[in-house]
Design a protein around this motif. Sequence first.
Motif, PDB file in Angstrom:
ATOM      1  N   UNK A 320       0.811  -1.213   0.000  1.00 51.31           N
ATOM      2  CA  UNK A 320       0.000   0.000   0.000  1.00 51.31           C
ATOM      3  C   UNK A 320       0.851   1.273   0.000  1.00 51.31           C
ATOM      4  N   UNK A 321       2.098   1.167   0.470  1.00 53.73           N
ATOM      5  CA  UNK A 321       2.964   2.337   0.536  1.00 53.73           C
ATOM      6  C   UNK A 321       4.198   2.154  -0.339  1.00 53.73           C
ATOM      7  N   UNK A 322       4.620   3.231  -0.953  1.00 48.95           N
ATOM      8  CA  UNK A 322       5.805   3.186  -1.803  1.00 48.95           C
ATOM      9  C   UNK A 322       7.043   2.830  -0.989  1.00 48.95           C
ATOM     10  N   UNK A 323       7.145   3.356   0.250  1.00 45.04           N
ATOM     11  CA  UNK A 323       8.298   3.049   1.082  1.00 45.04           C
ATOM     12  C   UNK A 323       8.425   1.547   1.305  1.00 45.04           C
ATOM     13  N   UNK A 324       7.299   0.856   1.405  1.00 40.60           N
ATOM     14  CA  UNK A 324       7.322  -0.586   1.621  1.00 40.60           C
ATOM     15  C   UNK A 324       7.904  -1.302   0.407  1.00 40.60           C
ATOM     16  N   UNK A 325       7.559  -0.826  -0.796  1.00 36.90           N
ATOM     17  CA  UNK A 325       8.136  -1.435  -1.992  1.00 36.90           C
ATOM     18  C   UNK A 325       9.656  -1.263  -1.999  1.00 36.90           C
ATOM     19  N   UNK A 326      10.131  -0.109  -1.553  1.00 36.42           N
ATOM     20  CA  UNK A 326      11.574   0.130  -1.487  1.00 36.42           C
ATOM     21  C   UNK A 326      12.248  -0.885  -0.577  1.00 36.42           C
ATOM     22  N   UNK A 327      11.639  -1.162   0.565  1.00 35.87           N
ATOM     23  CA  UNK A 327      12.198  -2.155   1.478  1.00 35.87           C
ATOM     24  C   UNK A 327      12.157  -3.549   0.862  1.00 35.87           C
ATOM     25  N   UNK A 328      11.080  -3.869   0.172  1.00 37.00           N
ATOM     26  CA  UNK A 328      10.985  -5.185  -0.465  1.00 37.00           C
ATOM     27  C   UNK A 328      12.114  -5.394  -1.467  1.00 37.00           C
ATOM     28  N   UNK A 329      12.245  -4.476  -2.396  1.00 33.72           N
ATOM     29  CA  UNK A 329      13.245  -4.635  -3.450  1.00 33.72           C
ATOM     30  C   UNK A 329      14.660  -4.623  -2.887  1.00 33.72           C
TER      31      UNK A 329
END
Length: 654
Positions: A320-329
């Motif tokens: 739901x959050x862009x910051x979370x995608x950054x952590x995933x990648x």
Amino acid sequence: MTFDQLGLNEPLLQAIADMGFVTPSEIQEKAIPILLEEDRDMVALAQTGTGKTAAFGFPLLQKIDPTSKTTQGLIIAPTRELCLQITNEMKLYAKHVKGVRVVAVYGGANIQEQAREISKGAQIVVATPGRMQDMMRRRMVDITKLSFCVLDEADEMLNMGFYEDITTILADTPKEKLTWLFSATMPKEVSRIAKEFMTNPVEVTVGSKNEGAKNVSHEFYVVHTRDRYQALKRLADANPDIFSVIFCRTKRDTQKVAELLIEDGYNAAALHGDLSQNQRDLVMKSFRGRQIQMLVATDVAARGIDVDDITHVINYQLPDEIETYTHRSGRTGRAGKTGTSMVIVTKSEMRKIKQLEKILAKKFEHKEIPDGKEITQVQLFHLANKIHNTEVNHDIDAYLPAIEEVLEDVTKEELIKKVFSVEFTRFFNYYKKTKDLNQNATAAFKEESGETTRYFINVGRKDDFDWMKLKDFLKEKTGLGQDGIYRVDCKDSFSFFNTDTEHKEKVIALFEDFDLDGRRVSVEETQGGGGRDRNRGGGGDRKRGGGDRRSGGGFRSGDRSKRRSGGDSDRGDRRRNSGDRSASAGTTERRPRRNDADRPSYGSAEGGGERRRRSSSSEDRRPARSERSAPRSPRRSEEGATNSPFSGKRRRRS
């Protein structure tokens, strides 16, 4: 620049040499000299995997007094896994610093034992927020004489709803202490902490704020909602050496996807907030040992994952959050190596891809889901390379004469064909009748825009048709070609198919007076672009388990620090003596094949758990196997075959 140019003392340089470090990372090169030379607060922004632990760990160890048993440094981390990871690294860094004790404090372990370890004289405590607050309330730890406080992965802690916990802890620490805040991104909540609890902090940034990892390439695959799981399997099959983390939004979806993968023969397991600490440790041990190739995880549970050489991150569902995608990648492409972040999306989620590209300043490459021919070719070449690179075990020499005698009438060409036919047949037989997932996605998009028409036809499997034969029959009859007929769904006594709406009148007219072997064949347009399917029992458009049940809106924003995560809060440090939870990770242990009715529930107390409960809501209900558009398990083709392209190949005993 080398480490000895950063101002570190000899015991730390000796530890660095023991670990084989040669050149400091960019964040270490920028942060360490400032932290050593200046008594200042710091906000450091750098991507996951860039060496942030060493960036604050070395200066902290050099500045504390090892002769004093007072707790001088507190490191706060969001999860148990990350807490343990930091503790282990700090112990390695302090290998040659006499008298230093580092103690981990986290939920799920005996709090009395942790208190005893601190009382023996721990200069550095690494803690999760919930357990730290618990120990403070019980007066088991004294942090009133702290000299240093480190907030690691600050953005993730605040995103998880730890704002109040952190402020409570910081309020009990001395005002004159130094606070070092390390984060991968800089949302407004992190700025708020810096403004409220830090004094004129120096800011160190590696890359730009919220920037994605440089060594990670980003790909996205557009599928129909019901094909999400099939797409995941094909991406895994097209990458035989995959060593990946698969991200889902919720614990329920995480468990479900992991169980489906295990059932289909993959080395997979789940990692989420309902696992006990013992179960987590077992799963992570198997993953680090590569007994698990595909770890299905929630965002919170994955925060502590620090495993080398992860090749792929697969976003089964976007966060739901862009910051979370950054952590995933950031889980892949670490320590200078390259990695790939894959995103499985539906057409309605395309706007999120555009948002990610804009904010992360990264180009996402659109790729199509590999088809059976591509996967078979990849697997064959993978086998060829594996054979070519295999080191010969000369203990086999004694058996060679007998083997050569058996194969004496087989030529080199025939032997190669026979060896590779084993692998080729396995994948070819499974994939030869599976559907084109890319075409399904295109069809779904056309349905949304009203550009396609779905038809009912009164022939099916009882008329000796499967979906492929029916498609060939319709192509020949209508003359529409390979891509003109799509979404063919063959049932027992009737079937469905789609064409572009512009061909509707032609198709209806062709079947107005049509006989097949003396039987009248009729074709009708379904109602509502597929609603007729359900009325007639097709169920072709039902969503599979683990699909995206949310709207395709954009990423969320706002003050996340006040929001407690409901999907997977994972606040394990708050769960005291919780014991083994019901939902657990699937095991990679091979099980004897049984009929479905006799098959036991998945897992045990050591990485298993209850078999998933099926929701009664139509939104989550999975279709019966006979209704599925593609075989769910590689062990079962549409014709009921039991040969699997993965049987005996992927699975290892854990």
